[in-house]
Scaffold this motif. Sequence first.
Motif: not given
Lengths: 223, 183
Positions: A130-131, A162, A164, A166-169, A171, A182, A190, A192
């Motif tokens: 996932t990363r 999700v 992290d 920082e990735r919680m927005r 996309a 995302v 969140w 993805e």
Amino acid sequence: MINYASREINCKIVYYGPGLGGKTTNLEHVYEKVSPSTRGKLISLATETERTLFFDFLPVDLGQIRGFRTRFHLYTVPGQVYYNASRKLILRGVDGVVFVADSQADRAEANVEAMQNLYDNLAEHGYDLTRLPFVVQYNKRDLPDAAPLDELEAALNPGWEVTDPERMRPADNPFRPGEPLVEQLPTGEWWERAPAFEAVASGGAGVFDTLKAVSKLVVRAIG
Amino acid sequence: MPPGAARWTFTEHDARAVTASLQQLLRESHARCALLVDRAGQLVVTVGEAPAHAGFDATAFASLTAADYAANDQLARLLGERDFATLFHQGERESMFLADVARRVILVVLFDTRTTLGLVRLKLRAAVDELTAHFEAMFAPDDAGLPAFLADAASAPTARAVPAAPEAPLLAGAEDEIDRLFA
């Protein structure tokens, strides 16, 4: 590996998936269509019956990017579970993964097994799928018994939470405008998914869309 | 370094140190060529005379070397060994000797009838010790838990000849090239 001494960046992309799903066919199509000046030899370690025994390998040269000769090394793994030991070895040092699923309804179980095996083998190397740059390809879309796309997505690409911040927005899928990659679920989590592509690798459809997507994700990961 | 991937960098400083060890090995063993290949199958450095065979493909060679070594590693484990520290492939004219370095890279020595397996094996030991010390230092974690090559690249770019952080990403422009190449 970024080699500052020889000014080279080599990125390893591995095509993974169930047996007879079309991994080698993807590489063969790339080999045929890319200019001979920008690709190397296609090396296949296969059995007498052309089943991949160890791997196929195709280097593709992207040229000079900001003074670095940049190359993608494309590998396939053997699809047969029997060769799991060699599958695992090929994942060492991987920069990006393409999962080639066989769309035929009777291959549903083989697809799920291969996806689970990919997670497990990556975990043994200490990698988290996932990363990593990761793309799913649904191959053989032209066959009459191909399962519906949403069925395949639910089984093979349900997504992951999700964690992290920082990735919680939100996309968008850069490869399918308007489709989220995302998103926040009504429950607040969140979520993805990996970008997914339909393909008929035997005729070349979807092969370069898949390769472009995974190589762009790899390039973004390097920075 | 993005999470999930095992990425590493090889600097000009590393290349100088490693090349000096390999040149000494070639001088003393009379072998023709020494290559370092990382375990993922990428060529790190080559020293000496490239193989005489026309059209020698170093990229394919590196990929197959890593696969060969990895397969033999697994064979060793099936026999209850941790690994086979060295491998030897004998040809009529050209032969190759492979040795593990710090479990990070593989040293490949190519030699012909101008020398002997015994001499290559003898001289290889000192070279492997030197290279092992160098690669172990490169990957040793610092106080912050980062491998030395990352910590050095961040804190003292000139000391290890790592370019200062570029204004644009390292691979800016690569996506346009990808579109062009895979059109």
